[in-house]
Design a protein around this motif. Structure first.
Motif, PDB file in Angstrom:
ATOM      1  N   SER A  42      32.084  26.459  35.042  1.00 24.27           N
ATOM      2  CA  SER A  42      31.220  25.341  35.416  1.00 24.27           C
ATOM      3  C   SER A  42      31.270  24.243  34.361  1.00 24.27           C
ATOM      4  O   SER A  42      31.367  23.056  34.695  1.00 24.27           O
ATOM      5  N   CYS A  43      31.229  24.634  33.103  1.00 21.47           N
ATOM      6  CA  CYS A  43      31.294  23.653  32.015  1.00 21.47           C
ATOM      7  C   CYS A  43      32.654  22.949  31.991  1.00 21.47           C
ATOM      8  O   CYS A  43      32.718  21.731  31.785  1.00 21.47           O
ATOM      9  N   GLN A  44      33.710  23.701  32.224  1.00 19.03           N
ATOM     10  CA  GLN A  44      35.042  23.094  32.248  1.00 19.03           C
ATOM     11  C   GLN A  44      35.165  22.109  33.401  1.00 19.03           C
ATOM     12  O   GLN A  44      35.713  21.017  33.238  1.00 19.03           O
ATOM     13  N   GLU A  45      34.634  22.474  34.554  1.00 19.16           N
ATOM     14  CA  GLU A  45      34.680  21.592  35.719  1.00 19.16           C
ATOM     15  C   GLU A  45      33.867  20.325  35.467  1.00 19.16           C
ATOM     16  O   GLU A  45      34.321  19.218  35.764  1.00 19.16           O
ATOM     17  N   THR A  46      32.680  20.486  34.907  1.00 15.05           N
ATOM     18  CA  THR A  46      31.838  19.334  34.596  1.00 15.05           C
ATOM     19  C   THR A  46      32.519  18.438  33.573  1.00 15.05           C
ATOM     20  O   THR A  46      32.510  17.205  33.710  1.00 15.05           O
ATOM     21  N   GLY A  47      33.126  19.027  32.578  1.00 12.04           N
ATOM     22  CA  GLY A  47      33.850  18.254  31.565  1.00 12.04           C
ATOM     23  C   GLY A  47      34.991  17.472  32.176  1.00 12.04           C
ATOM     24  O   GLY A  47      35.211  16.302  31.834  1.00 12.04           O
ATOM     25  N   GLN A  48      35.731  18.095  33.086  1.00 11.30           N
ATOM     26  CA  GLN A  48      36.837  17.407  33.744  1.00 11.30           C
ATOM     27  C   GLN A  48      36.322  16.250  34.593  1.00 11.30           C
ATOM     28  O   GLN A  48      36.918  15.164  34.609  1.00 11.30           O
ATOM     29  N   GLN A  49      35.215  16.443  35.281  1.00 11.11           N
ATOM     30  CA  GLN A  49      34.622  15.369  36.086  1.00 11.11           C
ATOM     31  C   GLN A  49      34.183  14.208  35.196  1.00 11.11           C
ATOM     32  O   GLN A  49      34.410  13.038  35.532  1.00 11.11           O
ATOM     33  N   MET A  50      33.567  14.534  34.062  1.00  5.11           N
ATOM     34  CA  MET A  50      33.124  13.486  33.136  1.00  5.11           C
ATOM     35  C   MET A  50      34.323  12.721  32.580  1.00  5.11           C
ATOM     36  O   MET A  50      34.287  11.492  32.458  1.00  5.11           O
TER      37      MET A  50
END
Length: 69
Positions: A42-50
């Protein structure tokens, strides 16, 4: 004083309790590992979106200022 049969019975019950505790520990570790992996993803996905949004914003600013020619 406990006779041999009682001692053996107590020993068997202790072994069962130990095995049950080990199984519960293993299940909790599996659940914890799953939760940690889920949070990591989830953190990796959020980071990629940001990162994508920041890149898009940078391109928008460059376009607005005429720097993307």
């Amino acid at each position: 004083m406990a006779d041999k049969s009682q001692t053996q019975n107590i020993s068997e019950k202790a072994g069962e309790a130990k095995a049950h505790a080990q199984m519960n520990k293993d299940q909790m570790m599996d659940k914890t590992t799953g939760a940690v992996n889920s949070a990591k993803e989830s953190c990796q996905e959020t980071g990629q979106q940001m990162k994508s949004k920041a890149e898009g914003a940078t391109e928008s600013v460059k376009n607005a200022m005429g720097m993307n020619k």
